[in-house]
Design an enzyme around this catalytic site. Sequence first.
Site, PDB file in Angstrom:
ATOM      1  N   CYS A  69       0.800  -1.009  -0.312  1.00  0.00           N
ATOM      2  CA  CYS A  69       0.559  -0.293   0.045  1.00  0.00           C
ATOM      3  C   CYS A  69       0.770   1.272  -0.006  1.00  0.00           C
ATOM      4  O   CYS A  69       1.089   2.289  -0.966  1.00  0.00           O
ATOM      5  CB  CYS A  69      -1.086  -0.082   1.255  1.00  0.00           C
ATOM      6  SG  CYS A  69      -0.294  -0.090   2.692  1.00  0.00           S
ATOM      7  N   HIS A 104      -3.267   1.190   7.017  1.00  0.00           N
ATOM      8  CA  HIS A 104      -3.178   1.018   5.479  1.00  0.00           C
ATOM      9  C   HIS A 104      -3.441   2.351   5.223  1.00  0.00           C
ATOM     10  O   HIS A 104      -3.537   2.962   6.250  1.00  0.00           O
ATOM     11  CB  HIS A 104      -4.458  -0.001   5.001  1.00  0.00           C
ATOM     12  CG  HIS A 104      -5.191   0.153   3.591  1.00  0.00           C
ATOM     13  ND1 HIS A 104      -4.526  -0.382   2.749  1.00  0.00           N
ATOM     14  CD2 HIS A 104      -5.722  -0.262   3.209  1.00  0.00           C
ATOM     15  CE1 HIS A 104      -4.529  -0.579   1.512  1.00  0.00           C
ATOM     16  NE2 HIS A 104      -5.689  -0.390   1.932  1.00  0.00           N
ATOM     17  N   SER A 121      -4.500  -3.262  -1.935  1.00  0.00           N
ATOM     18  CA  SER A 121      -4.369  -3.766  -1.260  1.00  0.00           C
ATOM     19  C   SER A 121      -5.235  -5.191  -1.355  1.00  0.00           C
ATOM     20  O   SER A 121      -4.598  -5.955  -2.537  1.00  0.00           O
ATOM     21  CB  SER A 121      -6.212  -3.112  -0.346  1.00  0.00           C
ATOM     22  OG  SER A 121      -6.908  -3.915   0.329  1.00  0.00           O
TER      23      SER A 121
END
Length: 243
Positions: A69, A104, A121
């Site tokens: 990410c 994330h 992802s």
Amino acid sequence: CVQPSVPPVPNYKLSMSIPEWLQAIQTYMKMLQYNHTGTQFFEIRKARPLSGLMETAKEMTRESLPIKCLEAVILGIYLTNGQPSVERFPISFKTHFSGNYFHHVVLGIYCNGRYGSLGMSRRSDLMDKPLTYRTLSDLIFEFEDSYKKYLHSVKKVKIGLYVPHEPHSFQPIEWKQLVLNVSKMMRTEVRKELEKFARDMRMKILKPSSAHSPMKERSRGKSLSPRRRQASPQRRACRRDKS
């Protein structure tokens, strides 16, 4: 015929619409694939100047290795440079699942009055979002709803500032100008905070918390992050994509 192992870096063509261009970038990132190996192929230090991070992005296009990410955010910035109508800003999530916390990050996109995102992802609905969301809060709530499908509860959302289009800038990326403890807030309150922030961003009146700006410009409410910048350790940066 045998497919080439190195995907071609997308080139912007004048005939392309911005959504088509963003789709081409996302398709390229998917061709690089998500890095499931547990080994980080590119070191991304968040506090580095933009110019250094853009060099790393160039390296990613040369090496064509799988990415996670954080690398996708840097690569997304690199590939959208030179499109002044496309504003880019980092969006970070801290979530909780089964006794563990996960981190994330995606690249938020704002263009022609609409929001979307680019990213990578393990989960297809936790990365790119089309450029169709009318407000920043609509985009954030879409991610929150996606997380719920995987039984992740979103604890914190951090929004950074627009990243300059100058690839040789010595300015670091501002990763967390707005920090919201969304798990302790009503959605109406979250929406209000996000919309105020988004409006200020569009008017370009926010200054990086690391800039030598007057105090009054930096204390825009209790939800802003502490003034002292902290570079997240790399380890935390990509434990994140379990989501």
